[in-house]
Motif scaffolding. Structure first.
Motif, short mmCIF file in Angstrom:
data_model
loop_
_atom_site.label_atom_id
_atom_site.label_comp_id
_atom_site.label_asym_id
_atom_site.label_seq_id
_atom_site.Cartn_x
_atom_site.Cartn_y
_atom_site.Cartn_z
N ILE A 59 0.87 -1.17 0.00
CA ILE A 59 0.00 0.00 0.00
C ILE A 59 0.91 1.23 0.00
CG2 ILE A 59 -1.81 1.27 1.23
CD1 ILE A 59 -2.64 -1.54 0.08
N THR A 60 0.78 2.08 -1.04
CA THR A 60 1.66 3.25 -1.16
C THR A 60 0.99 4.53 -0.69
OG1 THR A 60 1.05 3.45 -3.50
CG2 THR A 60 3.07 2.23 -2.99
N SER A 61 -0.33 4.59 -0.67
CA SER A 61 -1.05 5.69 -0.02
C SER A 61 -2.43 5.18 0.35
CB SER A 61 -1.14 6.93 -0.90
OG SER A 61 -2.09 6.75 -1.93
N GLY A 62 -2.99 5.77 1.38
CA GLY A 62 -4.20 5.24 1.99
C GLY A 62 -3.76 4.49 3.24
N ASN A 63 -4.65 4.33 4.17
CA ASN A 63 -4.26 3.78 5.46
C ASN A 63 -4.48 2.28 5.55
OD1 ASN A 63 -3.28 6.15 6.60
ND2 ASN A 63 -5.33 6.85 7.04
N GLU A 64 -3.48 1.61 6.10
CA GLU A 64 -3.51 0.17 6.28
C GLU A 64 -3.51 -0.13 7.77
OE1 GLU A 64 -0.90 -3.77 5.11
OE2 GLU A 64 -0.23 -1.81 4.42
N GLY A 65 -4.48 -0.92 8.22
CA GLY A 65 -4.56 -1.28 9.63
C GLY A 65 -5.61 -0.46 10.35
N SER A 66 -6.26 -1.08 11.33
CA SER A 66 -7.38 -0.44 12.02
C SER A 66 -6.97 0.74 12.88
CB SER A 66 -8.13 -1.47 12.86
OG SER A 66 -7.27 -2.02 13.84
N SER A 67 -5.68 0.88 13.17
CA SER A 67 -5.27 2.04 13.97
C SER A 67 -4.99 3.26 13.09
CB SER A 67 -4.02 1.69 14.79
OG SER A 67 -2.95 1.39 13.94
N LEU A 68 -5.02 3.08 11.77
CA LEU A 68 -4.78 4.18 10.83
C LEU A 68 -5.94 4.23 9.85
CD1 LEU A 68 -1.07 3.32 10.01
CD2 LEU A 68 -1.86 5.16 11.50
N LYS A 69 -6.89 5.11 10.09
CA LYS A 69 -8.10 5.14 9.26
C LYS A 69 -8.22 6.43 8.47
CE LYS A 69 -10.60 2.19 12.49
NZ LYS A 69 -11.81 2.02 13.30
N ASP A 70 -8.79 6.32 7.26
CA ASP A 70 -9.14 7.48 6.45
C ASP A 70 -10.61 7.78 6.69
OD1 ASP A 70 -6.73 8.11 5.01
OD2 ASP A 70 -7.00 6.24 3.92
N THR A 71 -11.02 9.03 6.43
CA THR A 71 -12.40 9.45 6.66
C THR A 71 -13.03 9.91 5.36
OG1 THR A 71 -11.81 10.15 8.88
CG2 THR A 71 -13.86 11.02 8.00
N GLY A 72 -14.29 9.51 5.14
CA GLY A 72 -15.03 9.93 3.96
C GLY A 72 -14.56 9.21 2.71
N ASP A 73 -14.76 9.86 1.56
CA ASP A 73 -14.29 9.29 0.30
C ASP A 73 -12.77 9.37 0.24
OD1 ASP A 73 -16.94 8.97 -0.46
OD2 ASP A 73 -16.98 10.81 -1.66
N GLY A 74 -12.16 8.51 -0.57
CA GLY A 74 -10.71 8.57 -0.70
C GLY A 74 -10.20 7.59 -1.72
N THR A 75 -8.90 7.40 -1.72
CA THR A 75 -8.27 6.45 -2.62
C THR A 75 -7.24 5.64 -1.85
OG1 THR A 75 -6.58 8.04 -3.29
CG2 THR A 75 -8.53 7.87 -4.70
N VAL A 76 -6.99 4.46 -2.36
CA VAL A 76 -5.92 3.60 -1.88
C VAL A 76 -5.07 3.30 -3.10
CG1 VAL A 76 -5.33 1.33 -0.95
CG2 VAL A 76 -7.34 2.56 -0.06
N THR A 77 -3.79 3.66 -3.06
CA THR A 77 -2.91 3.30 -4.16
C THR A 77 -1.97 2.20 -3.68
OG1 THR A 77 -1.34 5.06 -3.63
CG2 THR A 77 -3.01 5.57 -5.28
N PHE A 78 -1.58 1.37 -4.62
CA PHE A 78 -0.78 0.21 -4.26
C PHE A 78 0.17 -0.13 -5.39
CE2 PHE A 78 -4.59 -1.25 -6.34
CZ PHE A 78 -4.16 -2.26 -7.18
N SER A 79 1.21 -0.87 -5.05
CA SER A 79 2.11 -1.39 -6.08
C SER A 79 2.16 -2.90 -5.95
CB SER A 79 3.51 -0.78 -5.94
OG SER A 79 4.08 -1.13 -4.70
N VAL A 80 2.36 -3.54 -7.08
CA VAL A 80 2.45 -4.99 -7.16
C VAL A 80 3.89 -5.32 -7.52
CG1 VAL A 80 1.61 -7.04 -8.36
CG2 VAL A 80 0.04 -5.15 -7.87
N ALA A 81 4.54 -6.11 -6.69
CA ALA A 81 5.94 -6.47 -6.93
C ALA A 81 6.06 -7.32 -8.19
CB ALA A 81 6.49 -7.23 -5.73
N ALA A 82 7.21 -7.24 -8.84
CA ALA A 82 7.49 -8.09 -9.99
C ALA A 82 7.33 -9.55 -9.58
CB ALA A 82 8.90 -7.83 -10.51
N ASN A 83 6.89 -10.36 -10.49
CA ASN A 83 6.62 -11.77 -10.21
C ASN A 83 7.63 -12.63 -10.94
OD1 ASN A 83 5.51 -14.24 -9.69
ND2 ASN A 83 3.66 -13.93 -10.90
N SER A 84 8.40 -13.41 -10.20
CA SER A 84 9.39 -14.29 -10.83
C SER A 84 8.89 -15.73 -10.93
CB SER A 84 10.70 -14.25 -10.03
OG SER A 84 10.47 -14.68 -8.70
#
Length: 138
Positions: A59-84
């Motif tokens: 997760i590169t932006s947006g909150n991960e885990g119940s102790s870190l929450k976003d409020t209202g509308d938002g986005t979660v951006t993420f990256s996917v590691a290369a797959n070997s």
């Protein structure tokens, strides 16, 4: 009185909540990393967070885990590691706080979740390689 009712509706009315897109796929070979964005729709004063994801997703932006929450509308951006290795898939799960269990002080939030499926193709067997050594002098 009108202001009080307005404040009440900000917190208590039912809203459409969700995440889009429903899935994210990397269609090219899996030897490259990729990124994606999940759009989150939620009530203005209600919270959400990423509650689970595959180990190969960051997760590169947006909150991960119940102790870190976003409020209202938002986005979660993420990256996917290369797959070997072989093709892989999993879910990024967003948990929404949607109300309380009884209305009393200290009552726990009730939650609901939405998932975005993430899949990645297998690595290409022929990509790049080591380029072989120059000829051996005889």
């Amino acid at each position: 009185m009108m202001h009080t009712m307005g404040a009440f509706y900000k917190y208590e009315h039912s809203v459409t909540l969700g995440t889009t897109p429903a899935s994210f796929s990397q269609f090219s070979n899996g030897s490259h990393s990729s990124a994606g964005t999940i759009t989150v729709t939620h009530a203005e004063y209600s919270t959400f967070y990423v509650s689970s994801k595959p180990s190969w997703v960051t997760i590169t932006s947006g909150n991960e885990g119940s102790s870190l929450k976003d409020t209202g509308d938002g986005t979660v951006t993420f990256s996917v590691a290369a797959n070997s290795g072989s093709a892989r898939s999993g879910n990024i799960v967003v948990t929404f706080d949607v109300g309380t269990t009884g209305g009393g002080l200290g009552d726990a939030n009730t939650t609901t979740t939405r998932s975005t499926a993430v899949s990645q193709a297998a690595a290409s067997g022929g990509g790049g390689g080591g380029g072989g050594g120059g000829g051996r002098g005889n």
